[in-house]
Motif scaffolding. Structure first.
Motif, PDB file in Angstrom:
ATOM      1  N   ILE A   1     109.229  77.724  46.714  1.00  0.00           N
ATOM      2  CA  ILE A   1     107.772  77.703  46.761  1.00  0.00           C
ATOM      3  C   ILE A   1     107.357  76.541  47.639  1.00  0.00           C
ATOM      4  CG2 ILE A   1     105.663  77.360  45.428  1.00  0.00           C
ATOM      5  CD1 ILE A   1     107.057  78.756  43.093  1.00  0.00           C
ATOM      6  N   VAL A   2     106.464  76.822  48.575  1.00  0.00           N
ATOM      7  CA  VAL A   2     105.954  75.801  49.478  1.00  0.00           C
ATOM      8  C   VAL A   2     104.452  75.654  49.233  1.00  0.00           C
ATOM      9  CG1 VAL A   2     105.571  75.201  51.899  1.00  0.00           C
ATOM     10  CG2 VAL A   2     107.699  76.301  51.223  1.00  0.00           C
ATOM     11  N   GLU A   3     104.003  74.419  49.048  1.00  0.00           N
ATOM     12  CA  GLU A   3     102.581  74.107  48.933  1.00  0.00           C
ATOM     13  C   GLU A   3     102.201  73.256  50.140  1.00  0.00           C
ATOM     14  OE1 GLU A   3     101.026  73.084  44.881  1.00  0.00           O
ATOM     15  OE2 GLU A   3     103.172  72.810  44.511  1.00  0.00           O
ATOM     16  N   VAL A   4     101.151  73.647  50.845  1.00  0.00           N
ATOM     17  CA  VAL A   4     100.734  72.956  52.064  1.00  0.00           C
ATOM     18  C   VAL A   4      99.259  72.570  51.928  1.00  0.00           C
ATOM     19  CG1 VAL A   4     100.475  73.164  54.556  1.00  0.00           C
ATOM     20  CG2 VAL A   4     102.395  74.286  53.428  1.00  0.00           C
ATOM     21  N   GLN A   5      98.976  71.273  52.026  1.00  0.00           N
ATOM     22  CA  GLN A   5      97.613  70.752  51.926  1.00  0.00           C
ATOM     23  C   GLN A   5      97.264  70.029  53.215  1.00  0.00           C
ATOM     24  OE1 GLN A   5      95.033  70.629  49.257  1.00  0.00           O
ATOM     25  NE2 GLN A   5      94.058  70.076  51.177  1.00  0.00           N
ATOM     26  N   GLY A   6      96.204  70.494  53.914  1.00  0.00           N
ATOM     27  CA  GLY A   6      95.746  69.835  55.137  1.00  0.00           C
ATOM     28  C   GLY A   6      95.093  68.493  54.830  1.00  0.00           C
ATOM     29  N   GLY A   7      95.025  67.610  55.827  1.00  0.00           N
ATOM     30  CA  GLY A   7      94.427  66.287  55.669  1.00  0.00           C
ATOM     31  C   GLY A   7      92.907  66.344  55.637  1.00  0.00           C
ATOM     32  N   GLY A   8      92.299  65.425  54.878  1.00  0.00           N
ATOM     33  CA  GLY A   8      90.838  65.355  54.767  1.00  0.00           C
ATOM     34  C   GLY A   8      90.224  64.541  55.892  1.00  0.00           C
ATOM     35  N   ALA A   9      88.962  64.820  56.197  1.00  0.00           N
ATOM     36  CA  ALA A   9      88.244  64.138  57.271  1.00  0.00           C
ATOM     37  C   ALA A   9      87.562  62.873  56.753  1.00  0.00           C
ATOM     38  CB  ALA A   9      87.193  65.063  57.868  1.00  0.00           C
ATOM     39  N   GLY A  10      87.344  61.930  57.666  1.00  0.00           N
ATOM     40  CA  GLY A  10      86.568  60.748  57.340  1.00  0.00           C
ATOM     41  C   GLY A  10      85.087  61.073  57.334  1.00  0.00           C
ATOM     42  N   GLY A  11      84.306  60.259  56.642  1.00  0.00           N
ATOM     43  CA  GLY A  11      82.869  60.467  56.557  1.00  0.00           C
ATOM     44  C   GLY A  11      82.146  60.000  57.809  1.00  0.00           C
ATOM     45  N   GLY A  12      80.919  60.492  57.991  1.00  0.00           N
ATOM     46  CA  GLY A  12      80.068  60.085  59.098  1.00  0.00           C
ATOM     47  C   GLY A  12      79.172  58.925  58.690  1.00  0.00           C
ATOM     48  N   GLN A  13      78.703  58.178  59.694  1.00  0.00           N
ATOM     49  CA  GLN A  13      77.830  57.031  59.437  1.00  0.00           C
ATOM     50  C   GLN A  13      76.424  57.342  59.937  1.00  0.00           C
ATOM     51  OE1 GLN A  13      77.436  52.546  60.904  1.00  0.00           O
ATOM     52  NE2 GLN A  13      79.487  53.074  60.276  1.00  0.00           N
ATOM     53  N   ALA A  14      75.441  57.018  59.144  1.00  0.00           N
ATOM     54  CA  ALA A  14      74.073  57.446  59.393  1.00  0.00           C
ATOM     55  C   ALA A  14      73.229  56.453  60.168  1.00  0.00           C
ATOM     56  CB  ALA A  14      73.397  57.695  58.054  1.00  0.00           C
ATOM     57  N   THR A  15      72.211  57.014  60.831  1.00  0.00           N
ATOM     58  CA  THR A  15      71.115  56.205  61.355  1.00  0.00           C
ATOM     59  C   THR A  15      69.902  56.361  60.446  1.00  0.00           C
ATOM     60  OG1 THR A  15      70.379  58.028  62.759  1.00  0.00           O
ATOM     61  CG2 THR A  15      71.853  56.403  63.743  1.00  0.00           C
ATOM     62  N   GLY A  16      69.929  57.363  59.590  1.00  0.00           N
ATOM     63  CA  GLY A  16      68.851  57.608  58.635  1.00  0.00           C
ATOM     64  C   GLY A  16      69.438  58.163  57.356  1.00  0.00           C
ATOM     65  N   ALA A  17      68.684  58.106  56.277  1.00  0.00           N
ATOM     66  CA  ALA A  17      69.199  58.482  54.958  1.00  0.00           C
ATOM     67  C   ALA A  17      69.641  59.936  54.867  1.00  0.00           C
ATOM     68  CB  ALA A  17      68.137  58.201  53.893  1.00  0.00           C
ATOM     69  N   SER A  18      69.199  60.804  55.759  1.00  0.00           N
ATOM     70  CA  SER A  18      69.578  62.217  55.684  1.00  0.00           C
ATOM     71  C   SER A  18      70.805  62.552  56.532  1.00  0.00           C
ATOM     72  CB  SER A  18      68.403  63.083  56.131  1.00  0.00           C
ATOM     73  OG  SER A  18      68.055  62.794  57.467  1.00  0.00           O
ATOM     74  N   TYR A  19      71.463  61.563  57.097  1.00  0.00           N
ATOM     75  CA  TYR A  19      72.550  61.820  58.041  1.00  0.00           C
ATOM     76  C   TYR A  19      73.930  61.368  57.561  1.00  0.00           C
ATOM     77  CZ  TYR A  19      69.030  62.776  61.631  1.00  0.00           C
ATOM     78  OH  TYR A  19      68.006  63.298  62.352  1.00  0.00           O
ATOM     79  N   TYR A  20      74.066  60.779  56.422  1.00  0.00           N
ATOM     80  CA  TYR A  20      75.382  60.273  56.010  1.00  0.00           C
ATOM     81  C   TYR A  20      76.148  61.356  55.254  1.00  0.00           C
ATOM     82  CZ  TYR A  20      73.093  59.029  51.550  1.00  0.00           C
ATOM     83  OH  TYR A  20      72.403  59.047  50.368  1.00  0.00           O
ATOM     84  N   ILE A  21      76.945  62.105  55.999  1.00  0.00           N
ATOM     85  CA  ILE A  21      77.644  63.273  55.473  1.00  0.00           C
ATOM     86  C   ILE A  21      79.107  62.936  55.198  1.00  0.00           C
ATOM     87  CG2 ILE A  21      78.357  65.628  56.005  1.00  0.00           C
ATOM     88  CD1 ILE A  21      75.843  65.802  57.767  1.00  0.00           C
TER      89      ILE A  21
END
Length: 168
Positions: free
Chosen positions: A1-21
């Motif tokens: 049995i092989v389990e494969v998990q891809g790597g996670g992405a880093g977060g983004g940095q905002a210029t406004g409160a609605s942009y920090y994803i």
């Protein structure tokens, strides 16, 4: 049995409160493989993406993880696709897909409104951070997205993993 998990992405940095994803999680695949005719396999483990250090930008995407035995007497390619990072108002970083498994599960999405990076099958996304409110977190476990940030460095995604179970 092989389990494969891809790597996670880093977060983004905002210029406004609605942009920090927060970054999204990598995809997860699990497959039963008859290796009686396989002479070798190539295993790749995706790195976690760095969180953004520059105001108004996305973080780095994670890396793909895979098991490939097609050139060595086998017939299997199992892939956990990387998580991605985005920078957009009220956007969403869609989780990575998975291919080639008997079970294929898409990674969790990162978002502003969810307040965190995406969860993976083997990890938890980091919390988004806002200067003066709470500290940003990186992904925990394997393949999870890092939290987005406003007024500070964003969280790093966690690396993927390939787990091989042998039964005799």
């Amino acid at each position: 049995i092989v389990e494969v998990q891809g790597g996670g992405a880093g977060g983004g940095q905002a210029t406004g409160a609605s942009y920090y994803i927060g970054g999204s999680a990598g995809g997860y695949a699990k497959k039963f493989i008859d290796v009686s005719s396989v002479t070798a396999s190539v295993i790749s483990v995706g790195l976690g993406g760095a969180g953004s250090t520059v105001n108004g930008t996305a973080g780095a995407d994670g890396g793909d993880s895979s098991w490939v035995d097609t050139a060595s007497g086998g017939s299997s390619t199992v892939t956990g696709v990387k998580g991605v990072s985005v920078y957009a108002a009220y956007g969403q970083a869609v989780g990575g897909l998975a291919t080639g498994g008997d079970i294929n599960i898409q990674g969790g999405s990162g978002a502003v409104l969810g307040r965190r990076g995406g969860d993976s099958m083997l990890g938890f996304g980091g919390w988004n951070g806002w200067s003066g409110e709470n500290i940003v977190e990186g992904g925990r476990g394997y393949g999870a997205g890092g939290g987005g940030a406003y007024g500070m460095t964003a969280g790093t995604g966690s690396a993927g993993v390939v787990i091989v179970w042998e039964y005799k």
